[in-house]
Design an enzyme around this catalytic site. Structure first.
Site, PDB file in Angstrom:
ATOM      1  N   HIS A   1      47.504  42.004  23.248  1.00 17.32           N
ATOM      2  CA  HIS A   1      48.211  42.807  22.106  1.00 17.32           C
ATOM      3  C   HIS A   1      48.396  42.339  20.884  1.00 17.32           C
ATOM      4  CE1 HIS A   1      52.451  42.019  22.183  1.00 17.32           C
ATOM      5  NE2 HIS A   1      52.237  41.591  23.320  1.00 17.32           N
ATOM      6  N   CYS A   2      48.454  43.137  19.885  1.00 18.24           N
ATOM      7  CA  CYS A   2      48.974  42.562  18.505  1.00 18.24           C
ATOM      8  C   CYS A   2      50.137  43.403  18.364  1.00 18.24           C
ATOM      9  CB  CYS A   2      47.876  42.644  17.362  1.00 18.24           C
ATOM     10  SG  CYS A   2      47.504  44.505  17.185  1.00 18.24           S
ATOM     11  N   VAL A   3      50.677  43.303  17.170  1.00 21.86           N
ATOM     12  CA  VAL A   3      51.902  43.803  16.396  1.00 21.86           C
ATOM     13  C   VAL A   3      51.974  45.444  17.049  1.00 21.86           C
ATOM     14  CG1 VAL A   3      53.320  44.603  14.610  1.00 21.86           C
ATOM     15  CG2 VAL A   3      52.151  42.298  14.699  1.00 21.86           C
TER      16      VAL A   3
END
Length: 469
Positions: free
Chosen positions: A25-27
């Site tokens: 995942h990212c932000v």
């Protein structure tokens, strides 16, 4: 929200545990490398409360969750599926294996230019401030702010130095990112980039005048004359040189014993690449780059309206396919060799158009989730980030996407016919006017008004006729 239930629902919607090769995942988004994207149940996925949208790009399937919540959902997803945690690099490598050669080339350019975007965009914003202070006719008739208020002159000059640094040493930024992407030592990439703009070389921006006067300096290399010129503002020379440097370095590391690597690998790789850059790579790619930019400028000069219609219309499609990153190199090349780009202003208006179409959906929809997503994604698009509006709203309902393209194309025609250019790359939305040359603010603001009003009105009217639920 039941986080575990959300994770289970997302897992089922993307095809189950057996369809997930890896996930991270990212932000704001979950990023999946899926074995078969055709197994994704988009309707089921978009009906999950926590999901704000989804899209596929560069072999990755991404699910928009939102800042803060995405980390909790990811941890539960790992626990539910037992797949184990992965890094963004793991996902990229897993996704890249499914790409065709063209997609890999586009992804390579994206991986090189995206890391340096913060420096480029920051420089663009600062250059916008400098343009406001030094542009004649903005605050005073026929004079700039610093002409009338001379105490601000050095202040503006200092801003200009800070802003221009990223563009003056652009090859160093590209060298760092490109050599890192190709598997070499990024510090050597920085040295390579700085070498190509060394102060002892003829400034690339003065090359035309020196060539006309017959005063181009050169090295005499055992009877071979090599032009002693720099590559300021150039993209292709440092890209190809970075590839050569990285491959030589990787080859030498495999062949040279560890005890001698420090003494041999970097010096030989840099020396060989340096000679190749000045003798072969630089002159050839410099000529190709200038030929391409001259051709592009010529087309837009002769067929400005058609160019604005096409590029203004298709830019959103480029974003959908991920190919928009390749045009960042074109923008930088135009800025470096021609002093400005006529492509980037259309990017800014395209983003605004997608935001306006999404905003219209907030007034059309009766679904509270869609209304909330439409509003937040519209604000995001107005500030230069269109993915939430594109994939969460406009492509989902289709007609808002088409209405946005129509508005963007009309705005594109207007600004290209009026020769609107940007001096730098800035924030691709409403703040984008800061990067536009001040003498072209008038037509750009008219284009911005078209990009705001036309997509909104078309989307709303068509939605009412279609009776969108």
């Amino acid at each position: 929200m039941d986080i575990r239930q959300t994770a289970e629902q997302i897992t089922e919607a993307v095809g189950g545990r057996e369809n997930i090769a890896a996930a991270t995942h990212c932000v704001t988004r979950l990023r999946f490398a899926l074995n078969d994207e055709s197994k994704v149940n988009k309707e089921m996925l978009e009906n999950i409360d926590a999901v704000k949208g989804s899209f596929s790009t560069n072999g990755q399937f991404q699910v928009v969750i939102g800042q803060g919540t995405v980390d909790k959902v990811y941890q539960e997803l790992v626990a539910v599926t037992g797949i184990g945690t992965a890094t963004k690099e793991d996902i990229k490598n897993a996704a890249e294996r499914k790409l065709n050669p063209l997609q890999r080339a586009v992804k390579t350019l994206a991986d090189i230019f995206i890391p340096i975007l913060p420096a480029i965009v920051t420089a663009g914003l600062l250059m916008g401030i400098n343009n406001i202070l030094t542009g004649p006719g903005i605050f005073y008739d026929g004079k700039s702010f610093v002409d009338v208020n001379t105490a601000w002159k050095d202040f503006a000059d200092m801003i200009n130095v800070i802003a221009n640094t990223a563009f003056a040493f652009l090859p160093a930024l590209i060298g760092w990112s490109a050599v890192k992407k190709f598997g070499g030592n990024p510090l050597l990439g920085i040295v390579l980039g700085l070498m190509l703009v060394h102060p002892s070389l003829l400034n690339a921006w003065d090359y035309g005048k020196a060539l006309e006067a017959g005063k181009v300096p050169h090295w005499n290399l055992f009877g071979l004359e090599i032009q002693k010129i720099g590559y300021q503002g150039q993209v292709l020379p440092v890209l190809l040189a970075s590839y050569v440097l990285a491959k030589i370095e990787v080859f030498l590391r495999k062949k040279i014993p560890d005890a001698f690597q420090l003494l041999v690998v970097a010096p030989v790789a840099l020396l060989v690449t340096g000679f190749l850059s000045f003798i072969v790579i630089g002159p050839i790619t410099f000529g190709i780059a200038n030929w391409l930019t001259d051709g592009l400028v010529g087309i837009f000069d002769q067929y400005a309206a058609l160019g604005g219609l096409i590029y203004g219309g298709i830019y959103a499609l480029l974003v959908v396919t991920g190919m928009h990153h390749t045009f960042l190199a074109v923008d930088l090349q135009l800025i470096g060799s021609k002093g400005g780009t006529f492509l980037w202003p259309m990017l800014a208006l395209s983003n605004i158009a997608q935001g306006s179409a999404a905003l219209a959906m907030m007034f059309l929809s009766k679904d509270e989730k869609v209304k909330g997503l439409s509003f937040t994604s519209a604000i995001s698009a107005y500030l230069g980030i269109t993915e939430p509006a594109l994939f969460g709203v406009n492509l989902r309902f289709r007609f808002p996407f088409i209405c946005a393209i129509i508005g963007s194309a009309i705005a594109g025609i207007l600004i290209t016919v009026n020769k609107v250019q940007a001096s730098s790359i800035g924030v691709g939305g409403i703040p984008g006017f800061l990067s536009i040359f001040p003498d072209k603010w008038g037509p750009f603001f008219i284009g911005m008004a078209i990009a705001i009003v036309v997509p909104f009105v078309l989307t709303y009217v068509f939605g009412r006729i279609k009776k969108v639920k």
